[in-house]
Design an enzyme around this catalytic site. Sequence first.
Site, PDB file in Angstrom:
ATOM      1  CD  GLU A  89      14.839  36.283  -2.884  1.00 15.06           C
ATOM      2  OE1 GLU A  89      14.215  37.015  -2.287  1.00 15.06           O
ATOM      3  OE2 GLU A  89      15.024  36.385  -4.145  1.00 15.06           O
TER       4      GLU A  89
ATOM      5  CD  GLU B  96      12.815  35.032  -7.310  1.00 17.13           C
ATOM      6  OE1 GLU B  96      12.702  33.982  -6.568  1.00 17.13           O
ATOM      7  OE2 GLU B  96      12.593  36.080  -6.712  1.00 17.13           O
TER       8      GLU B  96
END
Length: 337
Positions: free
Chosen positions: A171, A259
């Site tokens: 991320e 995710e």
Amino acid sequence: MRFLFILLLTLAACDSFQKTKVDSMPKSNTKSVVEINGALAVKGNKIINAKDKVVSFAGSSFFWSNNYYNANHFYNKEVVKWLKDDWNASIIRVPLAADPTVMDSHLYDLESNIENIEKVIDAAIALGLYVIIDWHSQHAEDHETEAIAFFQKMATKYGKYPNVIYEIYNEPLKIDWDTVLKPYAENVIAEIRKIDPDNLIIVGTPHWSQDVDIASENPIIGYDNIAYTLHFYAGSHKEWLLNKAKKALDNGIALMVTEWGTVNADGNGAVDPEYVKKWMDFMKEHQLTHCNWSVHDKDEGASIVKKGTNPKGNWTDDDLTESGKLVKSYMVNWKND
Ligand code: MG
């Protein structure tokens, strides 16, 4: 004597009945998801199997690999097998802790983190599941050399297995795609491709892997089998993120939801069943593969099992959290093809 003869005859009949039963079972029942689908590839905005068929898999993400977070007691073959057999998982994600803010991450403790993730990778390969090897960082552009060294190692060891998928940046924060993220991705991809010419590579996108629309306006060219990371948390990410995902797909890039969570983006808060359903419908419609965060018993909304649950699987419904129950209900019904 006659009794013995009848007994032998009966045994022979039972044996041939057993054989008929086994032979008449469809072969696919005994094949693993990777044996059925083989090496994955990207075609347009879709992920396809070795027979050119569009595929979509459901699975679980483990929690960070470092010892301090104590999620690695779940890093074992028994849990991978339990997720496969009881939850119908066909893909597993293993997050190598690689963030500079995590003091026993791979950046500082190479050996223990590698040792931990390899338990899960080896188990997934042995059980015939797909496995995402994730460089779990929010600052990967500051550690490109370490990321490259890691993926060189993984590609050398695992690049021959159709099971393996590389996720090169979990991320990214609010950083620029064109000038920072895309160059990072291109550098890492170039080094992986020198060793492994074909396995899927998933590229992180700006703003916690939400700005897939921005990546889609200036995608990576010159390499095959590149897809992009989309993350969502149903409690925080609503219509606006669905619209970004739709835009990216319309622009022609392939997405993988490496995710996702049922709760808020910080991993906590209550489950949002309404938006979980919206996202699941979206992922079904567009045939996206997804992994739920996370396999852990930490006291946090996103954990799938309660504190103190058996770290080797064999979980009862009572061991599952609210999130775990909801996630399992979608996973067991996901058509993994
Ligand atoms: Mg390969």
